[in-house]
Design a protein around this motif. Structure first.
Motif, PDB file in Angstrom:
ATOM      1  N   THR A   1      -6.959   7.259  -2.519  1.00  0.00           N
ATOM      2  CA  THR A   1      -6.467   8.602  -2.226  1.00  0.00           C
ATOM      3  C   THR A   1      -6.722   9.570  -3.378  1.00  0.00           C
ATOM      4  O   THR A   1      -7.112  10.710  -3.169  1.00  0.00           O
ATOM      5  CB  THR A   1      -4.952   8.567  -1.925  1.00  0.00           C
TER       6      THR A   1
ATOM      7  N   ARG B   1       0.857  -1.186   0.000  1.00  0.00           N
ATOM      8  CA  ARG B   1       0.000   0.000   0.000  1.00  0.00           C
ATOM      9  C   ARG B   1       0.891   1.233   0.000  1.00  0.00           C
ATOM     10  O   ARG B   1       1.904   1.288   0.683  1.00  0.00           O
ATOM     11  CB  ARG B   1      -0.897   0.007   1.234  1.00  0.00           C
ATOM     12  N   ASP B   2       0.510   2.216  -0.791  1.00  0.00           N
ATOM     13  CA  ASP B   2       1.237   3.488  -0.889  1.00  0.00           C
ATOM     14  C   ASP B   2       2.724   3.282  -1.176  1.00  0.00           C
ATOM     15  O   ASP B   2       3.581   3.892  -0.532  1.00  0.00           O
ATOM     16  CB  ASP B   2       1.042   4.334   0.370  1.00  0.00           C
TER      17      ASP B   2
ATOM     18  N   ASP C   1       3.034   7.798  -3.108  1.00  0.00           N
ATOM     19  CA  ASP C   1       1.875   8.502  -2.565  1.00  0.00           C
ATOM     20  C   ASP C   1       0.635   8.241  -3.420  1.00  0.00           C
ATOM     21  O   ASP C   1       0.592   8.598  -4.598  1.00  0.00           O
ATOM     22  CB  ASP C   1       2.165  10.004  -2.510  1.00  0.00           C
TER      23      ASP C   1
ATOM     24  N   ASP D   1      -0.784   1.955  -5.096  1.00  0.00           N
ATOM     25  CA  ASP D   1      -0.558   0.622  -4.524  1.00  0.00           C
ATOM     26  C   ASP D   1       0.099  -0.277  -5.552  1.00  0.00           C
ATOM     27  O   ASP D   1      -0.151  -0.148  -6.755  1.00  0.00           O
ATOM     28  CB  ASP D   1      -1.892  -0.029  -4.124  1.00  0.00           C
TER      29      ASP D   1
END
Length: 156
Positions: A153, A126-127, A130, A133
């Motif tokens: 996001t 995950r991330d 920024d 994924d």
């Protein structure tokens, strides 16, 4: 005569610009990664942390120009049953197209396999960037594919 010359120059510059843009999008920014430079990890259900998995026959590309350009094709000896017990399943997987010259990665085939249940997608990391994924899709025969996609996001 002057109008034909100017028109010819405009068409010529437009053609050069079009070819340049195509080359920049499809070839220029991609780099082929060495197998030892690619670390495929899956997020553990128990720890909620990425853990490395064994990979064989790795082929991967990436680019510094966008975090979404990563693609990888590989094999894993781990069984799909063992992977589903240990790692987080990624329900929103949508494979992104790779350049046509990276022919081991076919987003349409992987996407159809995910829809039909012939492959299962896992959360790699995950991330990893920024709002991005890493997703890993694994087939029952050990073939596997990884790519980056936007997470919630930055999605509308």
């Amino acid at each position: 005569m002057t109008g034909k010359l100017i028109g010819g120059l405009i068409v010529g510059f437009a053609l050069i610009a079009g070819v340049s843009i195509y080359y920049l999008q499809v070839y220029a920014y991609y780099m082929t990664l060495a197998p030892e430079d690619v670390d495929i990890r899956l997020t553990s259900v128990a720890l909620q942390e990425p853990e490395p998995i064994r990979t064989d026959a790795m082929a991967a590309i990436d680019s510094d120009s966008s975090p979404l350009r990563f693609r990888a094709c590989f094999e894993t000896p781990r069984s799909l049953a063992a992977l589903t017990e240990q790692f987080v399943i990624y329900d929103a997987a949508e494979p992104l197209n790779a350049p046509n010259w990276f022919d081991c990665f076919d987003a349409e085939t992987v996407g159809l396999a995910l829809e039909r249940g012939e492959a299962i997608a896992f959360l790699g990391e995950r991330d990893i960037h920024d709002g991005v994924d890493r997703v890993v899709a694994v087939f029952d025969d050990g073939r596997a594919y990884a790519w980056h996609q936007l997470n919630e996001t930055y999605q509308d």
